[in-house]
Design a protein around this motif. Structure first.
Motif, mmCIF file in Angstrom:
data_model
loop_
_atom_site.group_PDB
_atom_site.id
_atom_site.type_symbol
_atom_site.label_atom_id
_atom_site.label_comp_id
_atom_site.label_asym_id
_atom_site.label_seq_id
_atom_site.Cartn_x
_atom_site.Cartn_y
_atom_site.Cartn_z
ATOM 1 N N ASN A 163 3.427 0.592 -15.682
ATOM 2 C CA ASN A 163 2.367 -0.188 -15.269
ATOM 3 C C ASN A 163 2.781 -1.402 -14.347
ATOM 4 O O ASN A 163 1.841 -2.149 -14.144
ATOM 5 C CB ASN A 163 1.421 -0.376 -16.359
ATOM 6 N N ALA A 164 3.929 -1.397 -14.166
ATOM 7 C CA ALA A 164 4.351 -2.686 -13.671
ATOM 8 C C ALA A 164 4.416 -2.905 -12.200
ATOM 9 O O ALA A 164 4.721 -1.601 -11.569
ATOM 10 C CB ALA A 164 5.915 -3.014 -14.104
ATOM 11 N N ALA A 165 4.379 -3.855 -11.550
ATOM 12 C CA ALA A 165 4.794 -4.237 -10.117
ATOM 13 C C ALA A 165 6.358 -4.674 -10.129
ATOM 14 O O ALA A 165 6.857 -4.988 -11.306
ATOM 15 C CB ALA A 165 3.838 -5.190 -9.568
ATOM 16 N N TYR A 166 6.830 -4.978 -9.120
ATOM 17 C CA TYR A 166 8.105 -5.310 -8.991
ATOM 18 C C TYR A 166 8.496 -6.482 -7.968
ATOM 19 O O TYR A 166 7.800 -6.299 -6.891
ATOM 20 C CB TYR A 166 8.979 -3.975 -8.528
ATOM 21 N N SER A 167 9.431 -7.441 -8.198
ATOM 22 C CA SER A 167 9.981 -8.181 -7.386
ATOM 23 C C SER A 167 11.233 -8.295 -7.529
ATOM 24 O O SER A 167 12.064 -8.212 -8.442
ATOM 25 C CB SER A 167 9.196 -9.624 -7.810
ATOM 26 N N THR A 168 11.888 -8.654 -6.274
ATOM 27 C CA THR A 168 13.303 -9.141 -5.966
ATOM 28 C C THR A 168 13.547 -9.764 -4.833
ATOM 29 O O THR A 168 12.691 -10.077 -3.939
ATOM 30 C CB THR A 168 14.347 -7.835 -6.014
ATOM 31 N N LEU A 191 11.699 3.297 -6.188
ATOM 32 C CA LEU A 191 10.629 2.252 -6.383
ATOM 33 C C LEU A 191 10.614 1.231 -5.361
ATOM 34 O O LEU A 191 9.749 0.164 -5.140
ATOM 35 C CB LEU A 191 10.907 1.363 -7.798
ATOM 36 N N GLN A 192 11.420 1.442 -4.083
ATOM 37 C CA GLN A 192 11.379 0.238 -3.156
ATOM 38 C C GLN A 192 10.592 -0.142 -2.621
ATOM 39 O O GLN A 192 10.198 -1.229 -2.245
ATOM 40 C CB GLN A 192 12.702 0.841 -2.271
ATOM 41 N N ASP A 193 9.637 0.803 -1.966
ATOM 42 C CA ASP A 193 8.272 0.556 -1.256
ATOM 43 C C ASP A 193 7.515 -0.267 -2.226
ATOM 44 O O ASP A 193 6.510 -0.931 -1.610
ATOM 45 C CB ASP A 193 7.681 1.805 -1.085
ATOM 46 N N GLN A 194 7.426 -0.592 -3.569
ATOM 47 C CA GLN A 194 6.726 -1.043 -4.612
ATOM 48 C C GLN A 194 6.830 -2.677 -4.869
ATOM 49 O O GLN A 194 6.662 -3.177 -5.329
ATOM 50 C CB GLN A 194 6.733 -0.437 -5.796
ATOM 51 N N PHE A 195 8.410 -3.135 -4.220
ATOM 52 C CA PHE A 195 8.742 -4.187 -4.598
ATOM 53 C C PHE A 195 8.164 -5.260 -3.517
ATOM 54 O O PHE A 195 8.044 -5.100 -2.259
ATOM 55 C CB PHE A 195 10.156 -4.413 -4.138
ATOM 56 N N ASP A 196 7.798 -6.303 -4.232
ATOM 57 C CA ASP A 196 7.478 -7.614 -3.401
ATOM 58 C C ASP A 196 8.830 -8.587 -3.225
ATOM 59 O O ASP A 196 9.634 -8.465 -4.185
ATOM 60 C CB ASP A 196 6.605 -8.419 -4.231
ATOM 61 N N LEU A 197 9.082 -9.089 -2.114
ATOM 62 C CA LEU A 197 10.341 -9.579 -1.633
ATOM 63 C C LEU A 197 10.020 -11.283 -1.628
ATOM 64 O O LEU A 197 9.295 -11.830 -1.306
ATOM 65 C CB LEU A 197 10.819 -8.917 -0.481
ATOM 66 N N LEU A 198 11.074 -11.701 -2.366
ATOM 67 C CA LEU A 198 10.948 -13.288 -2.690
ATOM 68 C C LEU A 198 11.965 -13.894 -1.708
ATOM 69 O O LEU A 198 13.179 -13.411 -1.442
ATOM 70 C CB LEU A 198 11.400 -13.538 -4.106
#
Length: 313
Positions: A163-168, A191-198
């Motif tokens: 159920n998680a979103a992802y960030s890196t 999962l790459q397309d689901q990552f928010d980029l910081l």
């Protein structure tokens, strides 16, 4: 007037004790005999939870192992004699080091956020269970950088945190995306397309801010937490050992991709935490991985947390 008789039944406490002492040892044996308790083996609780303002922070021991010959990892620019002296001065053996792998869980009250995932799914899932959580409760997974011991628990034929979103960090994602690394391809690519980029200053959640801490990897990120005036740094791998990295911040580390930049980052963060008296969680610090930094001339000393967070909570 009555007088006491030598054979009076009213005995003093002293007489009773003297009488007991004179009994044969055999009378004590039935009370001393016990069933032999089994040896339990070394162990420690796999989590530590504390309050940081309105946040609840839990460090999770997702794995630990003994690594031989740490001088092949730390202090590559130090002599054997210098490395042995640093070890001896801190009561640790120069021929082996204990590695800890410590993801951190932050409950903000509205989100449950996991920072890094350990070496493998079974380790992080077991640590979460010990702390009272299940993977499906995690709302967001934040990856500080993409070494295998940080991404290993994120994916296993399917997402571990369903159920998680992802960030890196954006720089980190760009670097590994072009690397051809097997770990990245197995764990992050699905999962790459689901990552928010910081970027520097990006807000993961209210009170949680990304900080550039480049050097260990090209896009390595740390995170600043602040709630109700309480602060904490999630330092990840800016420093990998509580002695070799703090007392000798300029010592080169095998796993630092850009060694000069990593040393600069270490000094910058250690200077800040020592000056501001801000505690930090280091992914590889001795579990429960929470401590403070004391400046000592041009180097630093790690001060493990004791009861500070119990009082502050």
């Amino acid at each position: 007037m009555k007088t006491s008789h030598p054979t009076s039944p009213h005995l003093s406490r002293r007489h009773l004790l003297l009488g007991a002492a004179s009994l044969p040892m055999a009378t004590a044996l039935p009370f001393a005999a016990r069933a032999e308790a089994p040896m339990m083996g070394a162990g420690m609780a796999p989590y530590r939870r504390f309050k940081l303002g309105a946040f609840e922070v839990t460090t999770l021991l997702a794995g630990t192992r003994t690594v031989p010959d740490p001088h092949t990892i730390f202090g590559l620019n130090a002599t054997d004699e210098e490395f042995a002296a640093a070890s001896e001065a801190n009561f640790i053996p120069p021929e082996a080091a204990q590695f800890f792998f410590t993801p951190t869980l932050v409950n903000t009250g509205s989100e449950l956020i996991l920072f890094d995932t350990g070496l493998a799914p079974d380790g992080i899932v077991a640590a979460l269970a010990a702390a009272g959580y299940t993977p499906d409760q995690v709302d967001r997974v934040v990856i500080t950088h993409m070494h295998g011991d940080h991404i290993g628990g994120i994916y296993a034929e399917a997402p571990v945190f369903a159920n998680a979103a992802y960030s890196t960090g954006s720089v980190e994602m760009d670097y590994w995306d072009m690397s051809g690394n097997d770990g990245f391809e197995a764990k992050i690519r699905p999962l790459q397309d689901q990552f928010d980029l910081l970027e520097e200053g990006s807000e993961v959640a209210s009170g949680i801010t990304a900080m550039e801490a480049f050097g260990h990897t090209p896009g390595h990120m740390a995170f600043h937490l602040e709630s109700e005036g309480k602060r904490l740094i999630l330092g990840a791998d800016f420093a990998n050992h509580y002695v070799y990295s703090l007392a000798h911040p300029d010592w080169e580390v095998l796993y630092d991709v850009d060694k000069p930049t990593a040393a600069q980052t270490r000094r910058k963060l250690l200077d800040m935490m020592a000056a501001d008296r801000v505690p930090f969680i280091g992914y590889h610090m001795p579990f429960p991985a929470l401590g403070y930094v004391r400046a000592q001339d041009s180097v630093f000393e790690y001060v493990p947390a004791s009861y500070q967070t119990m009082i502050e909570s």
